[in-house]
Write a protein that holds these residues in place. Sequence first.
Motif, mmCIF file in Angstrom:
data_model
loop_
_atom_site.group_PDB
_atom_site.id
_atom_site.type_symbol
_atom_site.label_atom_id
_atom_site.label_comp_id
_atom_site.label_asym_id
_atom_site.label_seq_id
_atom_site.Cartn_x
_atom_site.Cartn_y
_atom_site.Cartn_z
ATOM 1 N N LEU A 22 0.171 39.934 -4.555
ATOM 2 C CA LEU A 22 -0.027 41.286 -4.032
ATOM 3 C C LEU A 22 -1.212 41.971 -4.714
ATOM 4 C CD1 LEU A 22 3.678 42.420 -3.654
ATOM 5 C CD2 LEU A 22 1.995 42.272 -1.809
ATOM 6 N N MET A 23 -1.367 41.778 -6.029
ATOM 7 C CA MET A 23 -2.494 42.394 -6.736
ATOM 8 C C MET A 23 -3.818 41.752 -6.339
ATOM 9 S SD MET A 23 -0.975 43.402 -10.525
ATOM 10 C CE MET A 23 -0.907 41.727 -11.067
ATOM 11 N N ALA A 24 -3.797 40.469 -6.006
ATOM 12 C CA ALA A 24 -5.025 39.816 -5.548
ATOM 13 C C ALA A 24 -5.436 40.358 -4.179
ATOM 14 C CB ALA A 24 -4.830 38.303 -5.483
ATOM 15 N N GLU A 25 -4.454 40.615 -3.328
ATOM 16 C CA GLU A 25 -4.715 41.130 -1.985
ATOM 17 C C GLU A 25 -5.062 42.621 -2.003
ATOM 18 O OE1 GLU A 25 -2.188 41.556 2.156
ATOM 19 O OE2 GLU A 25 -1.744 39.873 0.829
ATOM 20 N N ILE A 26 -4.413 43.357 -2.903
ATOM 21 C CA ILE A 26 -4.587 44.810 -2.984
ATOM 22 C C ILE A 26 -4.852 45.163 -4.455
ATOM 23 C CG2 ILE A 26 -3.528 47.044 -2.474
ATOM 24 C CD1 ILE A 26 -1.587 45.306 -0.613
ATOM 25 N N PRO A 27 -6.114 45.103 -4.879
ATOM 26 C CA PRO A 27 -6.451 45.270 -6.299
ATOM 27 C C PRO A 27 -6.028 46.596 -6.933
ATOM 28 C CG PRO A 27 -8.318 44.388 -5.086
ATOM 29 C CD PRO A 27 -7.285 44.778 -4.073
ATOM 30 N N ALA A 28 -5.801 47.637 -6.151
ATOM 31 C CA ALA A 28 -5.379 48.918 -6.722
ATOM 32 C C ALA A 28 -3.950 48.860 -7.269
ATOM 33 C CB ALA A 28 -5.490 50.028 -5.676
ATOM 34 N N LEU A 29 -3.169 47.882 -6.832
ATOM 35 C CA LEU A 29 -1.798 47.745 -7.327
ATOM 36 C C LEU A 29 -1.802 47.180 -8.739
ATOM 37 C CD1 LEU A 29 0.076 46.238 -4.236
ATOM 38 C CD2 LEU A 29 0.283 48.572 -5.149
ATOM 39 N N GLN A 30 -0.962 47.774 -9.583
ATOM 40 C CA GLN A 30 -0.790 47.317 -10.953
ATOM 41 C C GLN A 30 0.685 47.428 -11.307
ATOM 42 O OE1 GLN A 30 -3.318 46.035 -12.841
ATOM 43 N NE2 GLN A 30 -4.517 46.285 -10.965
ATOM 44 N N PRO A 31 1.157 46.670 -12.303
ATOM 45 C CA PRO A 31 2.542 46.869 -12.729
ATOM 46 C C PRO A 31 2.751 48.320 -13.185
ATOM 47 C CG PRO A 31 1.678 44.840 -13.651
ATOM 48 C CD PRO A 31 0.516 45.565 -13.022
ATOM 49 N N HIS A 32 3.889 48.890 -12.834
ATOM 50 C CA HIS A 32 4.180 50.261 -13.233
ATOM 51 C C HIS A 32 4.274 50.316 -14.761
ATOM 52 C CE1 HIS A 32 6.481 53.969 -13.868
ATOM 53 N NE2 HIS A 32 5.858 54.387 -12.769
ATOM 54 N N PRO A 33 3.694 51.342 -15.409
ATOM 55 C CA PRO A 33 3.670 51.387 -16.869
ATOM 56 C C PRO A 33 5.039 51.528 -17.535
ATOM 57 C CG PRO A 33 2.662 53.366 -15.936
ATOM 58 C CD PRO A 33 2.948 52.433 -14.805
ATOM 59 N N VAL A 34 6.046 52.006 -16.816
ATOM 60 C CA VAL A 34 7.389 52.128 -17.377
ATOM 61 C C VAL A 34 8.326 51.103 -16.749
ATOM 62 C CG1 VAL A 34 9.388 53.664 -17.632
ATOM 63 C CG2 VAL A 34 7.064 54.585 -17.860
ATOM 64 N N LEU A 35 8.272 50.982 -15.450
ATOM 65 C CA LEU A 35 9.160 50.108 -14.694
ATOM 66 C C LEU A 35 8.366 48.883 -14.256
ATOM 67 C CD1 LEU A 35 12.122 50.397 -13.838
ATOM 68 C CD2 LEU A 35 11.327 51.333 -11.685
ATOM 69 N N GLY A 36 7.976 48.058 -15.229
ATOM 70 C CA GLY A 36 7.054 46.955 -15.002
ATOM 71 C C GLY A 36 7.483 45.898 -14.014
ATOM 72 N N LYS A 37 8.735 45.938 -13.597
ATOM 73 C CA LYS A 37 9.170 44.933 -12.610
ATOM 74 C C LYS A 37 8.613 45.234 -11.223
ATOM 75 C CE LYS A 37 13.628 47.147 -11.623
ATOM 76 N NZ LYS A 37 15.072 46.923 -11.624
ATOM 77 N N TRP A 38 8.106 46.460 -11.018
ATOM 78 C CA TRP A 38 7.555 46.850 -9.731
ATOM 79 C C TRP A 38 6.078 47.180 -9.863
ATOM 80 C CZ3 TRP A 38 12.041 50.657 -8.329
ATOM 81 C CH2 TRP A 38 13.163 49.914 -7.953
ATOM 82 N N LEU A 39 5.374 47.121 -8.747
ATOM 83 C CA LEU A 39 3.959 47.463 -8.723
ATOM 84 C C LEU A 39 3.800 48.938 -8.377
ATOM 85 C CD1 LEU A 39 2.534 44.296 -6.949
ATOM 86 C CD2 LEU A 39 2.509 44.861 -9.389
ATOM 87 N N TYR A 40 2.589 49.449 -8.629
ATOM 88 C CA TYR A 40 2.379 50.891 -8.545
ATOM 89 C C TYR A 40 0.918 51.198 -8.280
ATOM 90 C CZ TYR A 40 1.931 55.547 -10.840
ATOM 91 O OH TYR A 40 1.661 56.849 -11.145
ATOM 92 N N VAL A 41 0.692 52.248 -7.519
ATOM 93 C CA VAL A 41 -0.649 52.825 -7.374
ATOM 94 C C VAL A 41 -0.485 54.337 -7.525
ATOM 95 C CG1 VAL A 41 -0.536 52.890 -4.833
ATOM 96 C CG2 VAL A 41 -2.750 52.940 -5.986
ATOM 97 N N PRO A 42 -1.205 54.936 -8.477
ATOM 98 C CA PRO A 42 -1.088 56.386 -8.668
ATOM 99 C C PRO A 42 -1.822 57.153 -7.573
ATOM 100 C CG PRO A 42 -2.684 55.491 -10.212
ATOM 101 C CD PRO A 42 -2.080 54.319 -9.472
ATOM 102 N N GLN A 43 -1.379 58.392 -7.331
ATOM 103 C CA GLN A 43 -2.041 59.241 -6.333
ATOM 104 C C GLN A 43 -3.512 59.455 -6.654
ATOM 105 O OE1 GLN A 43 -0.184 62.843 -4.656
ATOM 106 N NE2 GLN A 43 1.418 62.516 -6.185
ATOM 107 N N SER A 44 -3.866 59.402 -7.917
ATOM 108 C CA SER A 44 -5.250 59.658 -8.330
ATOM 109 C C SER A 44 -6.201 58.513 -7.998
ATOM 110 C CB SER A 44 -5.305 59.925 -9.837
ATOM 111 O OG SER A 44 -4.810 58.791 -10.553
ATOM 112 N N ASP A 45 -5.668 57.355 -7.617
ATOM 113 C CA ASP A 45 -6.524 56.220 -7.285
ATOM 114 C C ASP A 45 -7.259 56.505 -5.974
ATOM 115 O OD1 ASP A 45 -7.219 53.521 -6.047
ATOM 116 O OD2 ASP A 45 -6.475 52.902 -8.008
ATOM 117 N N PRO A 46 -8.575 56.275 -5.932
ATOM 118 C CA PRO A 46 -9.327 56.532 -4.689
ATOM 119 C C PRO A 46 -8.811 55.744 -3.482
ATOM 120 C CG PRO A 46 -10.825 56.068 -6.510
ATOM 121 C CD PRO A 46 -9.437 55.824 -7.018
ATOM 122 N N ALA A 47 -8.157 54.631 -3.724
ATOM 123 C CA ALA A 47 -7.647 53.798 -2.624
ATOM 124 C C ALA A 47 -6.197 54.128 -2.263
ATOM 125 C CB ALA A 47 -7.759 52.320 -3.013
ATOM 126 N N PHE A 48 -5.646 55.200 -2.827
ATOM 127 C CA PHE A 48 -4.212 55.475 -2.656
ATOM 128 C C PHE A 48 -3.774 55.489 -1.194
ATOM 129 C CE2 PHE A 48 -0.632 58.333 -2.007
ATOM 130 C CZ PHE A 48 0.321 57.700 -2.787
#
Length: 125
Positions: free
Chosen positions: A65-91
Amino acid sequence: MPSSVRNSLLWIFDAFERDETFIHKRMFGSDAAYVGGLLCLIAADRDSPWDGLLVCTSQAHHASLMAEIPALQPHPVLGKWLYVPQSDPAFEAVAHTMTALVLAGDARIGVEPKPRKRRATRKKT
């Protein structure tokens, strides 16, 4: 006490409105989308790091998923899930891509919700 503040990210779930399996629930003070019985996405409109879109997936799917959608990263607290913050230009683009993948039945997205534990009832004496 329920929050009187409306989540500004609920537009993300608009794509699911025609899916008869869609269920919207509150979770972690945010809003969760269940599709096909799976917990798929959480829209969090709170303070960092709960201010974006969480993608419910297993760690086995993170790399693809991160290779397909580079803005996704593991969530900093709940690392089992991926995350994109609202502040990301690609949100917004990521949010639209994720809802499309959920609706297409992408097997990488969605986790089986854990059954709720029943509270023990106290016996009256």
